[in-house]
Design a protein around this motif. Structure first.
Motif, PDB file in Angstrom:
ATOM      1  N   ALA A   1      91.351  11.523  42.307  1.00  0.00           N
ATOM      2  CA  ALA A   1      89.798  11.415  41.931  1.00  0.00           C
ATOM      3  C   ALA A   1      89.415   9.711  41.307  1.00  0.00           C
ATOM      4  O   ALA A   1      88.668   9.888  40.252  1.00  0.00           O
TER       5      ALA A   1
ATOM      6  N   THR B   1      82.112  21.072  47.224  1.00  0.00           N
ATOM      7  CA  THR B   1      81.584  19.810  47.491  1.00  0.00           C
ATOM      8  C   THR B   1      82.317  18.606  47.215  1.00  0.00           C
ATOM      9  O   THR B   1      82.629  17.773  48.113  1.00  0.00           O
ATOM     10  N   GLY B   2      83.095  18.527  46.003  1.00  0.00           N
ATOM     11  CA  GLY B   2      84.144  17.547  45.968  1.00  0.00           C
ATOM     12  C   GLY B   2      85.203  17.543  47.018  1.00  0.00           C
ATOM     13  O   GLY B   2      85.579  16.520  47.290  1.00  0.00           O
TER      14      GLY B   2
ATOM     15  N   ALA C   1      85.883  14.534  49.893  1.00  0.00           N
ATOM     16  CA  ALA C   1      87.140  14.049  50.096  1.00  0.00           C
ATOM     17  C   ALA C   1      87.628  13.905  51.318  1.00  0.00           C
ATOM     18  O   ALA C   1      88.174  12.948  51.742  1.00  0.00           O
TER      19      ALA C   1
ATOM     20  N   SER D   1      94.497  18.244  40.548  1.00  0.00           N
ATOM     21  CA  SER D   1      93.324  19.381  40.421  1.00  0.00           C
ATOM     22  C   SER D   1      93.542  20.180  39.023  1.00  0.00           C
ATOM     23  O   SER D   1      92.696  20.752  38.513  1.00  0.00           O
TER      24      SER D   1
ATOM     25  N   PRO E   1      83.427  10.673  43.121  1.00  0.00           N
ATOM     26  CA  PRO E   1      83.691  11.900  42.557  1.00  0.00           C
ATOM     27  C   PRO E   1      83.393  11.466  40.961  1.00  0.00           C
ATOM     28  O   PRO E   1      83.059  12.382  40.124  1.00  0.00           O
TER      29      PRO E   1
ATOM     30  N   PRO F   1      83.647  18.918  40.728  1.00  0.00           N
ATOM     31  CA  PRO F   1      83.803  18.207  41.698  1.00  0.00           C
ATOM     32  C   PRO F   1      85.185  17.370  41.567  1.00  0.00           C
ATOM     33  O   PRO F   1      85.960  16.972  42.769  1.00  0.00           O
ATOM     34  N   LEU F   2      85.715  16.942  40.428  1.00  0.00           N
ATOM     35  CA  LEU F   2      87.094  16.358  40.534  1.00  0.00           C
ATOM     36  C   LEU F   2      88.079  17.412  40.872  1.00  0.00           C
ATOM     37  O   LEU F   2      89.149  16.807  41.303  1.00  0.00           O
TER      38      LEU F   2
ATOM     39  N   TRP G   1      87.932  17.269  44.823  1.00  0.00           N
ATOM     40  CA  TRP G   1      88.349  16.173  45.101  1.00  0.00           C
ATOM     41  C   TRP G   1      89.820  15.681  44.914  1.00  0.00           C
ATOM     42  O   TRP G   1      90.553  15.445  46.008  1.00  0.00           O
TER      43      TRP G   1
ATOM     44  N   PRO H   1      80.059  22.811  43.182  1.00  0.00           N
ATOM     45  CA  PRO H   1      80.674  21.371  43.035  1.00  0.00           C
ATOM     46  C   PRO H   1      81.982  21.296  43.386  1.00  0.00           C
ATOM     47  O   PRO H   1      82.299  20.175  43.858  1.00  0.00           O
TER      48      PRO H   1
ATOM     49  N   LEU I   1      79.524  12.096  40.713  1.00  0.00           N
ATOM     50  CA  LEU I   1      79.248  13.432  40.675  1.00  0.00           C
ATOM     51  C   LEU I   1      79.548  14.134  39.378  1.00  0.00           C
ATOM     52  O   LEU I   1      78.786  14.858  39.047  1.00  0.00           O
TER      53      LEU I   1
END
Length: 312
Positions: A186, A49-50, A54, A138, A191, A176-177, A180, A46, A194
């Motif tokens: 985010a 994916t995030g 983005a 992040s 996100p 995912p955050l 992203w 994830p 997600l």
């Protein structure tokens, strides 16, 4: 006359190879168990994916942000690995009781508890250092995940409250955050959705594990839902959470109609499988089916998000 057998160097070498355990392989599996390899991998996907989404919504290329990507993936993986290792350190006493955790090196003694704690702290610190190079946001999400898993879940709620599953789900849902936020704030709908998918998904996934290992959790004194409230309540909760996933793909319309259709079919199939639980008396088999479906469901869903946004 007694026959004298001359030792063969080839034979003794073969026997020695059979009797001597493959040390490198043993160390490898100790590390895999210590880091909870499959769980770690499931949390890394994830993050990727995030990050990928983005890139897609910012209309920028992967190669332009290659350095950030490696820092992000390395940092987030180390932070999550650190949390998992510290979980093994703290739970060593109950891991000795449960069959599913007997191979962990903190149980077998292959890695001491003191060394385990040092490893967990070192991985965590290195991970946060790398994430700080990517973005503060992040790092904040990673800290929320780490703190929730290590302190609020492992040390506080796991052995006391059935809400431990809800609390622990936050740590997996922020992944995912993290990905992203390495590129963009985010606050976008994608996100957030997600996060919601992962948070809700973890509930039936964990309930299925808890049902299958109910007696082990009971012996270890872990307050999982089926241990405290029984299987019928767990089945109802499982169905409610799976049903809550149904509307979420429609908030991801920007990923295309193909994604919405496939995601909805996955949700409906899972809901039907959960409803079957009220008709069967083989709770163990049903829980195993829910578990297997949940693992494949989340993997397919997050890989699909990448596939439908590939630039061709």
């Amino acid at each position: 006359m007694n026959k004298i057998e001359v030792p063969s160097p080839w034979k003794s070498a073969a026997e020695h190879e059979q009797k001597t355990p493959p040390v490198i392989i043993s160390y490898f599996f100790d590390i895999v168990y210590l880091l909870k390899g499959p769980v770690l991998l499931a949390n890394v996907i994830p993050v990727f994916t995030g990050f990928w989404l983005a890139l897609h919504f910012a209309n920028t290329s992967f190669m332009e942000h290659l350095a950030i990507f490696f820092l992000l993936l390395s940092g987030s993986t180390l932070v999550m690995a650190g949390a998992l290792v510290i979980n093994n350190w703290y739970d060593a006493d109950i891991d000795k009781i449960m069959a599913r955790t007997l191979k962990r090196p903190t149980v077998t003694g292959n890695i001491s508890l003191k060394t385990t704690l040092y490893i967990g702290i070192t991985l965590t610190v290195l991970g946060f250092f790398l994430l700080l190079i990517t973005s503060i946001e992040s790092t904040i999400y990673a800290f929320i995940g780490w703190f929730t898993y290590v302190v609020l879940y492992t040390m506080w709620s796991k052995r006391r409250y059935t809400l431990n599953t809800v609390i622990g789900s936050i740590s997996g849902a922020v992944t995912p955050l993290i990905g992203w936020a390495a590129l963009e704030p985010a606050t976008h709908m994608v996100p957030i959705v997600l996060f919601s998918i992962l948070f809700i998904w973890q509930m039936p996934h964990t309930f299925a594990i808890a049902m299958r290992k109910c007696e082990e959790y009971r012996a270890a004194g872990v307050a999982m839902l089926p241990v405290v409230h029984g299987f019928n309540v767990t089945k109802r909760q499982t169905t409610i959470y799976i049903a809550s996933l149904l509307p979420l793909p429609f908030y991801l319309g920007e990923l295309g109609i193909s994604f919405i259709v496939i995601a909805t079919l996955l949700n409906v199939t899972w809901l039907a499988l959960s409803l079957f639980g009220f008709l069967t008396k083989n709770n163990g088999k049903w829980a195993y089916m829910i578990f297997l479906y949940s693992v494949n469901y989340i993997t397919l869903l997050f890989v699909l998000m990448v596939l439908v946004t590939l630039p061709f």
